[in-house]
Each structure stands twice: as structure tokens, then as C-alpha cells.
Design a protein around this motif. Structure first.
Motif, PDB file in Angstrom:
ATOM      1  N   TRP A 251      -9.937  38.359  -0.991  1.00 50.17           N
ATOM      2  CA  TRP A 251      -8.915  37.946  -0.032  1.00 50.17           C
ATOM      3  C   TRP A 251      -8.904  38.784   1.251  1.00 50.17           C
ATOM      4  CZ3 TRP A 251      -5.642  34.005   0.806  1.00 50.17           C
ATOM      5  CH2 TRP A 251      -4.615  34.201   1.755  1.00 50.17           C
ATOM      6  N   PRO A 252      -8.913  40.113   1.162  1.00 51.11           N
ATOM      7  CA  PRO A 252      -8.763  40.912   2.389  1.00 51.11           C
ATOM      8  C   PRO A 252      -9.816  40.587   3.431  1.00 51.11           C
ATOM      9  CG  PRO A 252      -8.570  42.303   0.450  1.00 51.11           C
ATOM     10  CD  PRO A 252      -9.076  40.973  -0.031  1.00 51.11           C
ATOM     11  N   ARG A 253      -9.384  40.426   4.666  1.00 47.31           N
ATOM     12  CA  ARG A 253     -10.280  40.245   5.800  1.00 47.31           C
ATOM     13  C   ARG A 253      -9.784  41.134   6.940  1.00 47.31           C
ATOM     14  NH1 ARG A 253     -12.827  35.064   5.954  1.00 47.31           N
ATOM     15  NH2 ARG A 253     -13.534  34.607   3.832  1.00 47.31           N
ATOM     16  N   PRO A 254     -10.676  41.728   7.695  1.00 50.60           N
ATOM     17  CA  PRO A 254     -10.253  42.529   8.845  1.00 50.60           C
ATOM     18  C   PRO A 254      -9.368  41.699   9.778  1.00 50.60           C
ATOM     19  CG  PRO A 254     -12.570  42.884   8.402  1.00 50.60           C
ATOM     20  CD  PRO A 254     -12.137  41.763   7.506  1.00 50.60           C
ATOM     21  N   LEU A 255      -8.251  42.282  10.216  1.00 48.98           N
ATOM     22  CA  LEU A 255      -7.334  41.593  11.120  1.00 48.98           C
ATOM     23  C   LEU A 255      -7.848  41.702  12.549  1.00 48.98           C
ATOM     24  CD1 LEU A 255      -3.915  42.806   9.640  1.00 48.98           C
ATOM     25  CD2 LEU A 255      -5.318  40.848   8.963  1.00 48.98           C
ATOM     26  N   MET A 256      -7.514  40.716  13.378  1.00 47.28           N
ATOM     27  CA  MET A 256      -8.046  40.670  14.735  1.00 47.28           C
ATOM     28  C   MET A 256      -6.936  40.631  15.775  1.00 47.28           C
ATOM     29  SD  MET A 256     -11.286  38.040  14.330  1.00 47.28           S
ATOM     30  CE  MET A 256     -10.237  36.659  13.811  1.00 47.28           C
ATOM     31  N   ASN A 257      -7.193  41.279  16.883  1.00 47.37           N
ATOM     32  CA  ASN A 257      -6.320  41.208  18.048  1.00 47.37           C
ATOM     33  C   ASN A 257      -6.677  39.946  18.839  1.00 47.37           C
ATOM     34  OD1 ASN A 257      -5.684  41.628  20.985  1.00 47.37           O
ATOM     35  ND2 ASN A 257      -4.753  43.497  20.189  1.00 47.37           N
ATOM     36  N   CYS A 258      -5.673  39.132  19.150  1.00 49.02           N
ATOM     37  CA  CYS A 258      -5.920  37.837  19.798  1.00 49.02           C
ATOM     38  C   CYS A 258      -5.353  37.770  21.215  1.00 49.02           C
ATOM     39  CB  CYS A 258      -5.336  36.711  18.952  1.00 49.02           C
ATOM     40  SG  CYS A 258      -6.015  36.606  17.286  1.00 49.02           S
ATOM     41  N   GLU A 259      -5.223  38.906  21.871  1.00 43.69           N
ATOM     42  CA  GLU A 259      -4.663  38.933  23.223  1.00 43.69           C
ATOM     43  C   GLU A 259      -5.619  38.318  24.246  1.00 43.69           C
ATOM     44  OE1 GLU A 259      -3.615  42.919  24.150  1.00 43.69           O
ATOM     45  OE2 GLU A 259      -1.937  42.994  22.718  1.00 43.69           O
ATOM     46  N   LYS A 260      -6.924  38.514  24.063  1.00 49.44           N
ATOM     47  CA  LYS A 260      -7.883  38.035  25.061  1.00 49.44           C
ATOM     48  C   LYS A 260      -7.844  36.518  25.193  1.00 49.44           C
ATOM     49  CE  LYS A 260     -12.828  38.061  26.229  1.00 49.44           C
ATOM     50  NZ  LYS A 260     -14.194  38.483  25.810  1.00 49.44           N
ATOM     51  N   ILE A 261      -7.777  35.802  24.062  1.00 48.24           N
ATOM     52  CA  ILE A 261      -7.775  34.344  24.120  1.00 48.24           C
ATOM     53  C   ILE A 261      -6.455  33.834  24.712  1.00 48.24           C
ATOM     54  CG2 ILE A 261      -6.803  33.847  21.821  1.00 48.24           C
ATOM     55  CD1 ILE A 261      -9.009  31.698  21.562  1.00 48.24           C
ATOM     56  N   LEU A 262      -5.379  34.602  24.532  1.00 48.32           N
ATOM     57  CA  LEU A 262      -4.099  34.250  25.133  1.00 48.32           C
ATOM     58  C   LEU A 262      -4.152  34.427  26.638  1.00 48.32           C
ATOM     59  CD1 LEU A 262      -1.052  33.593  25.064  1.00 48.32           C
ATOM     60  CD2 LEU A 262      -0.637  36.024  24.592  1.00 48.32           C
ATOM     61  N   HIS A 263      -4.669  35.561  27.093  1.00 52.38           N
ATOM     62  CA  HIS A 263      -4.702  35.848  28.524  1.00 52.38           C
ATOM     63  C   HIS A 263      -5.717  34.988  29.267  1.00 52.38           C
ATOM     64  CE1 HIS A 263      -3.091  40.111  27.412  1.00 52.38           C
ATOM     65  NE2 HIS A 263      -2.133  39.208  27.448  1.00 52.38           N
ATOM     66  N   THR A 264      -6.808  34.609  28.587  1.00 53.13           N
ATOM     67  CA  THR A 264      -7.862  33.832  29.253  1.00 53.13           C
ATOM     68  C   THR A 264      -7.586  32.337  29.220  1.00 53.13           C
ATOM     69  OG1 THR A 264      -9.493  35.507  28.601  1.00 53.13           O
ATOM     70  CG2 THR A 264     -10.345  33.369  29.340  1.00 53.13           C
ATOM     71  N   PHE A 265      -7.223  31.823  28.051  1.00 54.10           N
ATOM     72  CA  PHE A 265      -7.041  30.382  27.882  1.00 54.10           C
ATOM     73  C   PHE A 265      -5.585  29.967  27.631  1.00 54.10           C
ATOM     74  CE2 PHE A 265     -11.465  31.137  26.426  1.00 54.10           C
ATOM     75  CZ  PHE A 265     -12.121  30.317  27.320  1.00 54.10           C
ATOM     76  N   GLY A 266      -4.681  30.936  27.526  1.00 54.40           N
ATOM     77  CA  GLY A 266      -3.278  30.612  27.290  1.00 54.40           C
ATOM     78  C   GLY A 266      -3.001  30.094  25.892  1.00 54.40           C
ATOM     79  N   ILE A 267      -3.855  30.438  24.930  1.00 49.81           N
ATOM     80  CA  ILE A 267      -3.722  29.933  23.559  1.00 49.81           C
ATOM     81  C   ILE A 267      -2.903  30.910  22.727  1.00 49.81           C
ATOM     82  CG2 ILE A 267      -4.970  29.327  21.455  1.00 49.81           C
ATOM     83  CD1 ILE A 267      -7.305  28.459  23.228  1.00 49.81           C
ATOM     84  N   LYS A 268      -1.774  30.443  22.225  1.00 52.49           N
ATOM     85  CA  LYS A 268      -0.880  31.272  21.427  1.00 52.49           C
ATOM     86  C   LYS A 268      -1.170  31.110  19.940  1.00 52.49           C
ATOM     87  CE  LYS A 268       2.919  31.004  24.771  1.00 52.49           C
ATOM     88  NZ  LYS A 268       4.352  30.637  24.983  1.00 52.49           N
ATOM     89  N   GLN A 269      -0.927  32.167  19.200  1.00 51.43           N
ATOM     90  CA  GLN A 269      -1.103  32.133  17.748  1.00 51.43           C
ATOM     91  C   GLN A 269       0.053  31.383  17.086  1.00 51.43           C
ATOM     92  OE1 GLN A 269      -1.700  36.605  17.914  1.00 51.43           O
ATOM     93  NE2 GLN A 269      -2.832  36.127  16.038  1.00 51.43           N
ATOM     94  N   LEU A 270      -0.274  30.649  16.039  1.00 49.11           N
ATOM     95  CA  LEU A 270       0.733  29.949  15.250  1.00 49.11           C
ATOM     96  C   LEU A 270       0.773  30.544  13.843  1.00 49.11           C
ATOM     97  CD1 LEU A 270       0.106  26.209  16.220  1.00 49.11           C
ATOM     98  CD2 LEU A 270       1.750  27.815  17.212  1.00 49.11           C
ATOM     99  N   PRO A 271       1.925  30.493  13.175  1.00 49.41           N
ATOM    100  CA  PRO A 271       2.022  31.016  11.806  1.00 49.41           C
ATOM    101  C   PRO A 271       1.396  30.061  10.800  1.00 49.41           C
ATOM    102  CG  PRO A 271       4.120  30.095  12.482  1.00 49.41           C
ATOM    103  CD  PRO A 271       3.238  30.054  13.696  1.00 49.41           C
ATOM    104  N   TRP A 272       0.673  30.596   9.820  1.00 48.21           N
ATOM    105  CA  TRP A 272       0.036  29.746   8.818  1.00 48.21           C
ATOM    106  C   TRP A 272       1.068  29.050   7.944  1.00 48.21           C
ATOM    107  CZ3 TRP A 272       1.322  31.006   3.861  1.00 48.21           C
ATOM    108  CH2 TRP A 272       1.728  32.321   3.599  1.00 48.21           C
ATOM    109  N   ARG A 273       2.255  29.650   7.769  1.00 49.00           N
ATOM    110  CA  ARG A 273       3.281  29.068   6.902  1.00 49.00           C
ATOM    111  C   ARG A 273       3.720  27.684   7.377  1.00 49.00           C
ATOM    112  NH1 ARG A 273       4.066  34.557   6.490  1.00 49.00           N
ATOM    113  NH2 ARG A 273       4.506  35.342   4.386  1.00 49.00           N
TER     114      ARG A 273
END
Length: 296
Positions: A251-273
Motif C-alpha cells: 500500500w505505501p507509496r511516496p507522497l507527492m507535492n502537487c503545487e507545480k501542476i496547480l500553478h502551471t495549469f490551475g489543476i486542483k487536487q480532489l479528495p479520493w473519498r
């Protein structure tokens, strides 16, 4: 802008096609057989060619074929042909990868500029694919993601529900976390990037995207179980879940910072729930989903 999807008939391909249909964007889907090249490469028998009406290529084989246990070199050679064809035609390619290119020992969230240190065969293969693409195709975007789930095929949710339905108590790790994401969310992100490429954006490079809320294996299963219990006969097959301190888990996977895709393409993260309820409902009541689609 017409999109060429290179993927298997699996959850990623289905999600991409559904999203592009919603956006009214033309696409063509092909599989691994489209890439295979027979005979020597020469003037009379040239390498792979991208159809003239294609404006962008989305390659999901890097993720999907890993699950099919194809030979590593076959995947590398296939990507080399696709990358060469895209470079010759000056067509951008969006390549799917994931966070397994990192070792996860540093903790925190990895940025795109952090050193790649894979510790598994899959991570090493994905790293090789990324380097191949960077060295052979200038107009590229590498999108690293988290582990995927949906109502289609074998994935985090469908395999978990299959175990639940056997009526046995599941003991799952409640230690290290991951950021699972729905295939539909991935398709949303890919489509948003394509939309901006069609407007002339040329922000090539590597980007990270995963869901916004990390969870361990037990927390994820607990959420799925709560929804699944509404559709099962608990008297016949009681759904039981217990936490386990064991670290022996995929299960464990390295977590990632997603600021670059937000600042470049305006794509926000959504909750998996947010995707769990409709996913589980589709699995248990597929006819209701089809009826709703027909009505629309």
C-alpha cells in the motif's frame, strides 16, 4: 485537437474516453499491437507514424502494461518508437508515470525536482521510461500519479470488495500512507492539460498529481467498507476489518507535492473519498448507473 490514446481496454482507457466524450473532443484509442513494428527500419519500412489528424498523444501503457507482466524491454522499445514518432511529427506526448520512482525514505511530499531513487522493479522501469522520453522527445509532459481505483478491472476497490465478499476478516496495515485516486480524476487532469495545450501552452516537463488526502490501507478499506455495507447482506457475509501493525504491505507509496501542476495549469487536487460512493454503487448496482446514463 484530436487525441491519440495508447492504452489497454482497462480503467484508464475507459476513463479517458468518457472524459473526452464529455468535453466533446475527438479521439482515437489504440493498444500495444498498434506500436509493434515488424521488420527492419529503413526508408521502405519506416518506424511508427502518428496519424496526420492527431494533435497530441496520451500514453497510458507505461502504467497499464506493468500489470500485465510484459517484458521490461518490450515496454522500453515500444515507448522508444512512440517517442520517435512524436518527435518527428512535432506532436506532444503526455506520458503517465507514478510516485514509485522515489524511495519514500525522506518522508514528506516529493517535488518534481527531487532526485529519483527507485527501490522496486516497477519504479526502476518507470524511471527508465521517463529518461528515455526526456532524451528523445522535446514536446513532452510526464505526469506522475498515485495508485488508481475505479469500478472497472482489478484495482484497489474491486479487489478489496472481492475479499470482503468472501466473509473473512481482513487485517490491513494502519501504518504508512498513500494518496489513492480515482481513474475519473486522472482523466479530468489529463483532459485539463490537453485543453491548455490546445490553447498554445508549451509548459513541457514533469508534473505531479494525486488526491489531496493521504490514507493508510486500513483507513481506505474502512471507508470502502462503510459504503459497501449498504449493499450487502450482513447476516450472510459479515464484513469485518481489523488494523494490523505489520509493515509488509504494497500500500505505501511516496507522497507527492502537487503545487507545480496547480500553478502551471490551475489543476486542483480532489479528495479520493468523494469518488468512493459512486464507485461502490456502480459495482453493486451497475444497472442503475446505465439507466441514468441512458436518461441523460
Amino acid at each position: 485537437m484530436k487525441v491519440l490514446i495508447i492504452a489497454l481496454d482497462h480503467q484508464i482507457r475507459n476513463a479517458l474516453e468518457a472524459q473526452l466524450d464529455i468535453r466533446g473532443r475527438e479521439y482515437e484509442s489504440v493498444g500495444l499491437e498498434w506500436i509493434k513494428h515488424e521488420g527492419p527500419v529503413d526508408v521502405q519500412n519506416p518506424p511508427l507514424r502518428i496519424p496526420n489528424d492527431i494533435s497530441v498523444v496520451v500514453n497510458a501503457l507505461s502504467l497499464e502494461c506493468l500489470e500485465q507482466h510484459l517484458a521490461d524491454e518490450e515496454l522500453i522499445e515500444s515507448l522508444a518508437l512512440v517517442a520517435q514518432a512524436c518527435e518527428q511529427a512535432a506532436i506532444p506526448i503526455l506520458q503517465l508515470s507514478n510516485s514509485q520512482v522515489f524511495d519514500g525514505t525522506e518522508g514528506g511530499r516529493y517535488r518534481e525536482t527531487d532526485e529519483v531513487v527507485p527501490v522496486s522493479r516497477i519504479g526502476a522501469l518507470l524511471s527508465r521510461m521517463e529518461e528515455l522520453l526526456r532524451g528523445s522527445c522535446h514536446r513532452h509532459i510526464i505526469l506522475r500519479t498515485g495508485p488508481l481505483f475505479s469500478a472497472v478491472g482489478d484495482n484497489l476497490v474491486t479487489l478489496l470488495l472481492a475479499e470482503f465478499q468472501q466473509g473473512e476478516t481482513l487485517r490491513l496495515c494502519n501504518g504508512a500512507s498513500s494518496c489513492p485516486m480515482h481513474a475519473q480524476d486522472l482523466a479530468r487532469v489529463v483532459s485539463a492539460i490537453i485543453d491548455q495545450l490546445s490553447c498554445g501552452c508549451e509548459s513541457w516537463g514533469t508534473y505531479h498529481y494525486c488526491s489531496s488526502d493521504p490514507a493508510n490501507e486500513y483507513q481506505f478499506a474502512e471507508t470502502v467498507l462503510a459504503v459497501a455495507s449498504q449493499y450487502t447482506q450482513s447476516s450472510e457475509h459479515p464484513l469485518k476489518l481489523e488494523p494490523n501493525e505489520s509493515s509488509e504491505s504494497d500500500w505505501p507509496r511516496p507522497l507527492m507535492n502537487c503545487e507545480k501542476i496547480l500553478h502551471t495549469f490551475g489543476i486542483k487536487q480532489l479528495p479520493w473519498r468523494a469518488f468512493v460512493v459512486p464507485t461502490v454503487k456502480t459495482i453493486f448496482q451497475p444497472e442503475s448507473t446505465e439507466d441514468k446514463t441512458d436518461e441523460q
